[in-house]
Design a protein around this motif. Structure first.
Motif, PDB file in Angstrom:
ATOM      1  N   ALA A 161      -4.051   0.196  16.585  1.00  0.00           N
ATOM      2  CA  ALA A 161      -3.040   0.678  15.647  1.00  0.00           C
ATOM      3  C   ALA A 161      -2.044  -0.422  15.303  1.00  0.00           C
ATOM      4  CB  ALA A 161      -2.317   1.875  16.247  1.00  0.00           C
ATOM      5  N   GLU A 162      -1.712  -1.254  16.289  1.00  0.00           N
ATOM      6  CA  GLU A 162      -0.775  -2.344  16.053  1.00  0.00           C
ATOM      7  C   GLU A 162      -1.407  -3.449  15.214  1.00  0.00           C
ATOM      8  OE1 GLU A 162       1.848  -5.637  18.595  1.00  0.00           O
ATOM      9  OE2 GLU A 162       1.007  -3.874  19.600  1.00  0.00           O
ATOM     10  N   ALA A 163      -2.682  -3.730  15.477  1.00  0.00           N
ATOM     11  CA  ALA A 163      -3.360  -4.816  14.766  1.00  0.00           C
ATOM     12  C   ALA A 163      -3.838  -4.386  13.386  1.00  0.00           C
ATOM     13  CB  ALA A 163      -4.548  -5.322  15.586  1.00  0.00           C
ATOM     14  N   ASP A 164      -4.030  -3.096  13.181  1.00  0.00           N
ATOM     15  CA  ASP A 164      -4.583  -2.583  11.928  1.00  0.00           C
ATOM     16  C   ASP A 164      -3.720  -1.406  11.470  1.00  0.00           C
ATOM     17  OD1 ASP A 164      -6.327  -2.580   9.837  1.00  0.00           O
ATOM     18  OD2 ASP A 164      -8.036  -1.801  10.940  1.00  0.00           O
ATOM     19  N   PRO A 165      -2.499  -1.656  10.946  1.00  0.00           N
ATOM     20  CA  PRO A 165      -1.542  -0.574  10.719  1.00  0.00           C
ATOM     21  C   PRO A 165      -1.842   0.353   9.553  1.00  0.00           C
ATOM     22  CG  PRO A 165      -0.656  -2.644   9.906  1.00  0.00           C
ATOM     23  CD  PRO A 165      -1.943  -2.974  10.612  1.00  0.00           C
ATOM     24  N   LEU A 166      -2.648  -0.058   8.588  1.00  0.00           N
ATOM     25  CA  LEU A 166      -2.825   0.758   7.390  1.00  0.00           C
ATOM     26  C   LEU A 166      -3.585   2.064   7.632  1.00  0.00           C
ATOM     27  CD1 LEU A 166      -3.397  -1.882   4.569  1.00  0.00           C
ATOM     28  CD2 LEU A 166      -1.348  -0.573   5.076  1.00  0.00           C
ATOM     29  N   PRO A 167      -4.732   2.061   8.358  1.00  0.00           N
ATOM     30  CA  PRO A 167      -5.438   3.337   8.557  1.00  0.00           C
ATOM     31  C   PRO A 167      -4.612   4.377   9.309  1.00  0.00           C
ATOM     32  CG  PRO A 167      -6.906   1.497   8.990  1.00  0.00           C
ATOM     33  CD  PRO A 167      -5.529   0.928   8.849  1.00  0.00           C
ATOM     34  N   GLY A 168      -3.726   3.957  10.207  1.00  0.00           N
ATOM     35  CA  GLY A 168      -2.862   4.888  10.921  1.00  0.00           C
ATOM     36  C   GLY A 168      -1.412   4.524  10.668  1.00  0.00           C
ATOM     37  N   PHE A 169      -0.990   4.597   9.423  1.00  0.00           N
ATOM     38  CA  PHE A 169       0.305   4.072   9.011  1.00  0.00           C
ATOM     39  C   PHE A 169       1.464   4.934   9.513  1.00  0.00           C
ATOM     40  CE2 PHE A 169       3.715   3.311   5.875  1.00  0.00           C
ATOM     41  CZ  PHE A 169       3.779   1.930   5.952  1.00  0.00           C
ATOM     42  N   HIS A 170       2.536   4.273   9.949  1.00  0.00           N
ATOM     43  CA  HIS A 170       3.773   4.944  10.360  1.00  0.00           C
ATOM     44  C   HIS A 170       4.942   4.333   9.594  1.00  0.00           C
ATOM     45  CE1 HIS A 170       1.233   6.312  13.642  1.00  0.00           C
ATOM     46  NE2 HIS A 170       2.188   7.157  14.009  1.00  0.00           N
ATOM     47  N   ILE A 171       5.914   5.171   9.273  1.00  0.00           N
ATOM     48  CA  ILE A 171       7.096   4.691   8.565  1.00  0.00           C
ATOM     49  C   ILE A 171       8.344   5.239   9.248  1.00  0.00           C
ATOM     50  CG2 ILE A 171       7.092   6.628   6.915  1.00  0.00           C
ATOM     51  CD1 ILE A 171       8.137   4.655   4.789  1.00  0.00           C
ATOM     52  N   GLY A 172       9.358   4.401   9.372  1.00  0.00           N
ATOM     53  CA  GLY A 172      10.621   4.830   9.944  1.00  0.00           C
ATOM     54  C   GLY A 172      11.562   5.309   8.854  1.00  0.00           C
ATOM     55  N   ALA A 173      12.334   6.356   9.150  1.00  0.00           N
ATOM     56  CA  ALA A 173      13.258   6.908   8.167  1.00  0.00           C
ATOM     57  C   ALA A 173      14.468   7.497   8.882  1.00  0.00           C
ATOM     58  CB  ALA A 173      12.572   7.979   7.323  1.00  0.00           C
ATOM     59  N   THR A 174      15.593   7.547   8.178  1.00  0.00           N
ATOM     60  CA  THR A 174      16.805   8.181   8.676  1.00  0.00           C
ATOM     61  C   THR A 174      17.116   9.378   7.787  1.00  0.00           C
ATOM     62  OG1 THR A 174      17.677   6.078   9.492  1.00  0.00           O
ATOM     63  CG2 THR A 174      19.249   7.877   9.175  1.00  0.00           C
ATOM     64  N   CYS A 175      17.246  10.545   8.379  1.00  0.00           N
ATOM     65  CA  CYS A 175      17.484  11.760   7.608  1.00  0.00           C
ATOM     66  C   CYS A 175      18.866  11.715   6.962  1.00  0.00           C
ATOM     67  CB  CYS A 175      17.364  12.987   8.519  1.00  0.00           C
ATOM     68  SG  CYS A 175      17.723  14.549   7.657  1.00  0.00           S
ATOM     69  N   PRO A 176      18.965  11.900   5.634  1.00  0.00           N
ATOM     70  CA  PRO A 176      20.280  11.874   4.973  1.00  0.00           C
ATOM     71  C   PRO A 176      21.121  13.104   5.300  1.00  0.00           C
ATOM     72  CG  PRO A 176      18.564  12.465   3.403  1.00  0.00           C
ATOM     73  CD  PRO A 176      17.868  12.086   4.677  1.00  0.00           C
ATOM     74  N   ALA A 177      20.469  14.166   5.796  1.00  0.00           N
ATOM     75  CA  ALA A 177      21.198  15.402   6.080  1.00  0.00           C
ATOM     76  C   ALA A 177      21.841  15.390   7.464  1.00  0.00           C
ATOM     77  CB  ALA A 177      20.263  16.602   5.948  1.00  0.00           C
ATOM     78  N   CYS A 178      21.056  14.979   8.491  1.00  0.00           N
ATOM     79  CA  CYS A 178      21.578  15.042   9.857  1.00  0.00           C
ATOM     80  C   CYS A 178      21.724  13.670  10.507  1.00  0.00           C
ATOM     81  CB  CYS A 178      20.702  15.947  10.726  1.00  0.00           C
ATOM     82  SG  CYS A 178      19.066  15.251  11.103  1.00  0.00           S
ATOM     83  N   GLY A 179      21.228  12.626   9.866  1.00  0.00           N
ATOM     84  CA  GLY A 179      21.362  11.275  10.401  1.00  0.00           C
ATOM     85  C   GLY A 179      20.379  10.914  11.487  1.00  0.00           C
ATOM     86  N   ALA A 180      19.434  11.801  11.786  1.00  0.00           N
ATOM     87  CA  ALA A 180      18.460  11.525  12.836  1.00  0.00           C
ATOM     88  C   ALA A 180      17.468  10.469  12.374  1.00  0.00           C
ATOM     89  CB  ALA A 180      17.715  12.803  13.226  1.00  0.00           C
ATOM     90  N   ALA A 181      17.138   9.563  13.284  1.00  0.00           N
ATOM     91  CA  ALA A 181      16.124   8.548  12.995  1.00  0.00           C
ATOM     92  C   ALA A 181      14.781   9.047  13.501  1.00  0.00           C
ATOM     93  CB  ALA A 181      16.490   7.225  13.662  1.00  0.00           C
TER      94      ALA A 181
END
Length: 241
Positions: A161-181
């Motif tokens: 997963a680390e070497a080949d990120p596209l098939p199992g893609f993850h994205i980080g986000a911060t919620c604009p409503a509650c601020g949770a990451a």
């Protein structure tokens, strides 16, 4: 005039069955540009990058819209990933065709990146359970014969997963409503296919309206450059207003 081959490409896109299983739809779409065997030889990362590249040709400035949901408060979030970034990640992955992954007890395993043909073969086989499927898949990618057991799977999964990120893609986000990451898993292949399916529906609507108005065949309509089709559609809209 339209770009050379544009009508042929549009006709090919109309022929893609987006209701087919996802890997088959990807192969159909890529095979509309290259031979099917070429589409199947591409790695899974390469196939995703190729989809992004094709979509970028339709709109060079386009981004892939992503719908996310906060796991903490349930609020919906919207994000966008530049298609160029997907293409670049795919190119980086393709530049390293062989992965060297550590084993829990020491040593390494050399695996090649999975291809569309590998995926096709895996889907055609029956497995007793997920563990058997995972072991069989990993074994089919090994470049050096080596016994595998269940204890190898977690480390192999993380390293791949680390070497080949596209098939199992993850994205980080911060919620604009509650601020949770949070970090969300995304199926980039499905998201890209959805964009092509949307383009197909829009193209079908164009063909339907022009055929209904002027009596042209599908092939005749697609032979007209897109900018001229838009001009006809504008005049139809003005006449109906």
């Amino acid at each position: 005039m339209g770009r050379k081959g544009e009508g042929i490409e549009e006709f090919a896109r109309l022929g893609v069955d987006f209701a087919a299983p996802q890997p088959e739809a990807v192969t159909q779409l890529l095979a509309a540009q290259e031979a099917e065997e070429v589409a199947l030889r591409l790695t899974l990362a390469g196939r995703i990058g190729a989809l992004a590249g094709l979509l970028r040709r339709l709109d060079p400035a386009a981004e892939l819209p992503l719908a996310l949901r906060c796991a903490t408060c349930g609020e919906g979030m919207e994000a966008a990933l530049p298609l160029t970034a997907i293409v670049e990640m795919a190119e980086a992955a393709e530049a390293q065709p062989v992965l060297s992954l550590p084993r829990p007890e020491g040593g390494t395993l050399r695996l090649r990146r999975p291809t569309g043909e590998d995926q096709r073969l895996w889907r055609a086989r029956a497995y007793a359970d997920e563990t058997e499927a995972a072991l069989s898949i990993c074994a089919s990618l090994l470049l050096d014969p080596a016994p595998l057991d269940e204890a190898d799977l977690p480390a192999l999964g993380e390293a791949m997963a680390e070497a080949d990120p596209l098939p199992g893609f993850h994205i980080g986000a911060t919620c604009p409503a509650c601020g949770a990451a949070a970090e969300a898993a995304l199926d980039l292949e499905a998201a890209l296919l959805a964009q092509f399916a949307q383009h197909q529906r829009a193209l079908l609507d164009e063909v339907h309206l022009l055929a209904s108005r002027y009596g042209w065949t599908e092939a005749e309509i697609l032979a007209v450059p897109p900018h001229r089709r838009r001009a006809y559609l504008t005049r139809i809209g003005e006449a109906m207003a």
